[in-house]
Design an enzyme around this catalytic site. Structure first.
Site, PDB file in Angstrom:
ATOM      1  CB  ALA A 115     -15.839  35.820   4.039  1.00 15.68           C
ATOM      2  CG  MET A 212     -15.567  40.243  -3.354  1.00 15.98           C
ATOM      3  SD  MET A 212     -16.499  39.267  -4.331  1.00 15.98           S
ATOM      4  CE  MET A 212     -15.426  38.016  -4.888  1.00 15.98           C
ATOM      5  CB  SER A 213     -18.441  43.176   1.762  1.00 17.36           C
ATOM      6  OG  SER A 213     -17.609  42.685   3.070  1.00 17.36           O
TER       7      SER A 213
HETATM    8  N1  HPA Z   1     -11.356  36.974  -3.210  1.00 16.23           N
HETATM    9  C1  HPA Z   1     -12.254  38.049  -2.824  1.00 16.23           C
HETATM   10  N2  HPA Z   1     -13.349  37.954  -2.052  1.00 16.23           N
HETATM   11  C2  HPA Z   1     -13.257  37.097  -1.168  1.00 16.23           C
HETATM   12  C3  HPA Z   1     -12.377  35.889  -1.306  1.00 16.23           C
HETATM   13  C4  HPA Z   1     -11.292  35.972  -2.200  1.00 16.23           C
HETATM   14  O1  HPA Z   1     -10.234  35.202  -2.394  1.00 16.23           O
HETATM   15  N3  HPA Z   1     -12.644  34.849  -0.378  1.00 16.23           N
HETATM   16  C5  HPA Z   1     -13.670  35.362   0.449  1.00 16.23           C
HETATM   17  N4  HPA Z   1     -13.961  36.566  -0.088  1.00 16.23           N
END
Ligand code: HPA
Length: 287
Positions: A115, A212-213
């Site tokens: 995501a 973040m991954s």
């Molecule tokens: N920022 C960082 N990581 C995420 C975000 C975001 O807006 N949406 C989903 N993962």
């Protein structure tokens, strides 16, 4: 004495070989927005990460922590539902353990899903983005530390995301009439979301989405010689791009809303991959 991570991933891979007779070459890591792909999977075996020697247990809601052997269409696959994130406090060695195990198992191709927040102003929540490249701003590199035996110290990332696999993803989107975005994924450590000033800076750097991954796994996979593809579910507009404040609830809600599209994309990708692989084994050079 510290046991080498190489030895541990070999142990985990040998353990997995006893679980199933399937020997897939494709593995898929499911992030938020993609777990519904499991409904398309003809399951052969399902194992909790907790049972696999050395596998880290994810702690985030929406991340189950289960490994599956099965088929998507006719293609044998390994599916990892859930991952260990750097922001959970895992060392990079742990974050990349699963990918190194997949390599030791014999996986040659890896699809990483996640995501992400949309930075590119053309993106809408619910879009999918094929990763063309990445920017690592996690503040850490998974290859730092003792050198892995028989693996390169300095790894070329000129084509981190394999061109042919990217084409297969785009073809997969076409089949289900999904318009896929393409762009650069920028990785931060999290777990706080970004400030609007950071997002403006990331846009200036050339990023289209932030998450973040994925990047540690992609780098480790490239070191192991795996071909990598990546796709993001744009679950929200990044900070300051939209009017809303950011929340994990919004991320999960969007992921839920587009779960069928995400599942279809993964299934189509695996099926096309299988077709290309069969053709390649017959001597064609199209994958
Ligand atoms: N920022 C960082 N990581 C995420 C975000 C975001 O807006 N949406 C989903 N993962």
């Amino acid at each position: 004495m510290k046991v080498s991570i190489n030895a541990n991933t070999q142990t985990a891979a040998a353990w997995l070989k006893k679980i199933s007779t399937l020997r897939p070459t494709l593995a898929i890591v499911l992030g938020s927005g993609f777990h519904h792909a499991l409904t398309e999977l003809r399951v052969d075996k399902k194992i909790a990460y907790a049972k696999i020697p050395g596998f880290p247990k994810p702690t985030v809601s929406g991340h189950a922590g289960e490994l599956y052997f099965g088929h998507l269409g006719k293609t044998p696959v390994m599916v990892l539902s859930g991952r260990a994130h750097f922001y959970e406090g895992h060392e990079m060695e742990r974050v990349t353990f699963a990918v190194r195990t997949l390599s030791a198992f014999g996986i040659t191709d890896l699809l990483l899903t996640n995501a992400a927040g949309g930075i590119n102003k053309k993106f809408r929540a619910g879009d999918f983005m094929v990763l063309t490249d990445h920017i690592n701003l996690m503040g850490a590199n998974p290859l730092r530390g003792p050198q892995h035996k028989n693996l390169p110290r300095f790894v070329d990332l000129t084509e981190a995301y394999d061109k042919k696999l990217r084409e297969v993803l785009l073809q997969a989107g076409k089949i289900s009439k999904q318009k896929l975005q393409q762009g650069v994924y920028l990785a931060v450590s999290g777990p706080s979301y970004e400030t609007p000033a950071e997002i403006r800076a990331f846009a200036a750097l050339g990023a289209d989405a932030v998450g973040m991954s994925t990047v540690p796994e992609a780098i480790a996979a490239r070191q192991c010689g795996l071909r990598v593809a990546g796709v993001s579910c744009i679950t929200n507009l990044a900070a300051g791009i939209g009017k809303e404040k950011l929340s994990h609830t919004e991320v999960l809600e969007t992921a839920e809303r587009v779960k069928k599209s995400g599942a279809k994309l993964i299934k189509n990708f695996a099926e096309l991959y299988g077709i290309h692989l069969t053709q390649r084994r017959k001597g064609a050079k199209n994958l």
